[in-house]
Motif scaffolding. Structure first.
Motif, PDB file in Angstrom:
ATOM      1  N   ARG A 129     -13.524 -14.063  49.764  1.00 37.79           N
ATOM      2  CA  ARG A 129     -14.977 -14.235  48.859  1.00 37.79           C
ATOM      3  C   ARG A 129     -15.833 -12.986  49.389  1.00 37.79           C
ATOM      4  NH1 ARG A 129     -15.415 -20.171  51.997  1.00 37.79           N
ATOM      5  NH2 ARG A 129     -14.049 -20.672  51.570  1.00 37.79           N
ATOM      6  N   LEU A 153     -22.597 -20.739  38.201  1.00 36.56           N
ATOM      7  CA  LEU A 153     -21.762 -21.274  38.475  1.00 36.56           C
ATOM      8  C   LEU A 153     -20.466 -21.649  37.564  1.00 36.56           C
ATOM      9  CD1 LEU A 153     -23.054 -23.473  41.219  1.00 36.56           C
ATOM     10  CD2 LEU A 153     -22.696 -21.738  41.507  1.00 36.56           C
ATOM     11  N   GLY A 154     -19.448 -20.719  38.104  1.00 41.02           N
ATOM     12  CA  GLY A 154     -18.504 -20.809  38.095  1.00 41.02           C
ATOM     13  C   GLY A 154     -18.069 -19.924  36.737  1.00 41.02           C
ATOM     14  N   HIS A 197     -19.322 -26.654  45.857  1.00 39.42           N
ATOM     15  CA  HIS A 197     -19.911 -25.623  46.281  1.00 39.42           C
ATOM     16  C   HIS A 197     -18.917 -24.538  46.772  1.00 39.42           C
ATOM     17  CE1 HIS A 197     -23.746 -26.901  45.085  1.00 39.42           C
ATOM     18  NE2 HIS A 197     -23.963 -27.465  46.063  1.00 39.42           N
ATOM     19  N   ASN A 198     -17.497 -24.870  46.149  1.00 36.61           N
ATOM     20  CA  ASN A 198     -16.440 -24.698  47.426  1.00 36.61           C
ATOM     21  C   ASN A 198     -16.044 -22.989  46.617  1.00 36.61           C
ATOM     22  OD1 ASN A 198     -16.747 -25.544  48.885  1.00 36.61           O
ATOM     23  ND2 ASN A 198     -15.587 -27.718  48.206  1.00 36.61           N
ATOM     24  N   GLY A 199     -15.646 -22.025  46.735  1.00 34.06           N
ATOM     25  CA  GLY A 199     -15.511 -21.211  46.518  1.00 34.06           C
ATOM     26  C   GLY A 199     -13.414 -21.069  47.827  1.00 34.06           C
ATOM     27  N   THR A 259     -19.153 -18.181  43.277  1.00 32.87           N
ATOM     28  CA  THR A 259     -19.444 -19.873  43.564  1.00 32.87           C
ATOM     29  C   THR A 259     -21.185 -20.314  43.781  1.00 32.87           C
ATOM     30  OG1 THR A 259     -18.981 -19.359  45.905  1.00 32.87           O
ATOM     31  CG2 THR A 259     -17.014 -19.269  44.403  1.00 32.87           C
ATOM     32  N   GLN A 260     -21.894 -19.871  44.334  1.00 31.00           N
ATOM     33  CA  GLN A 260     -22.825 -19.563  45.084  1.00 31.00           C
ATOM     34  C   GLN A 260     -24.320 -18.542  44.230  1.00 31.00           C
ATOM     35  OE1 GLN A 260     -23.229 -19.652  48.983  1.00 31.00           O
ATOM     36  NE2 GLN A 260     -22.270 -21.384  49.581  1.00 31.00           N
ATOM     37  N   TYR A 277     -12.668 -21.891  42.279  1.00 35.43           N
ATOM     38  CA  TYR A 277     -14.550 -22.054  42.515  1.00 35.43           C
ATOM     39  C   TYR A 277     -13.423 -23.864  42.291  1.00 35.43           C
ATOM     40  CZ  TYR A 277     -18.376 -24.207  40.973  1.00 35.43           C
ATOM     41  OH  TYR A 277     -19.704 -24.961  40.681  1.00 35.43           O
TER      42      TYR A 277
END
Length: 72
Positions: free
Chosen positions: A62, A14-15, A56-58, A31-32, A51
């Motif tokens: 997306r 992530l990231g 869990h937010n982008g 992001t997921q 991110y």
């Protein structure tokens, strides 16, 4: 991905920035991670422009990238 199995923690993915090998264009930040629980297999990742760590937010555009389209 390589033919050998590699295990890593979700937090290390992530990231992470995703860059196109063909154009060297930045596609976004992971992001997921999408899993097929029955097959115990990663299916792909969602990427966004930005991110927000610890969520869990982008933010921004997306998209989904299938694992078949990801190389290390």
């Amino acid at each position: 991905m390589t033919t050998s199995e590699t295990i890593c923690q979700r937090g290390s993915i992530l990231g992470t920035q995703v860059i196109s090998k063909s154009s060297a264009k930045r596609l976004g930040i992971v992001t997921q991670i999408w899993l097929d629980v029955d097959r115990r297999q990663v299916m792909g990742v969602s990427v966004a422009d930005r991110y927000v760590p610890a969520t869990h937010n982008g933010i921004g555009d997306r998209s989904y990238i299938s694992l078949d389209n990801i190389a290390d």
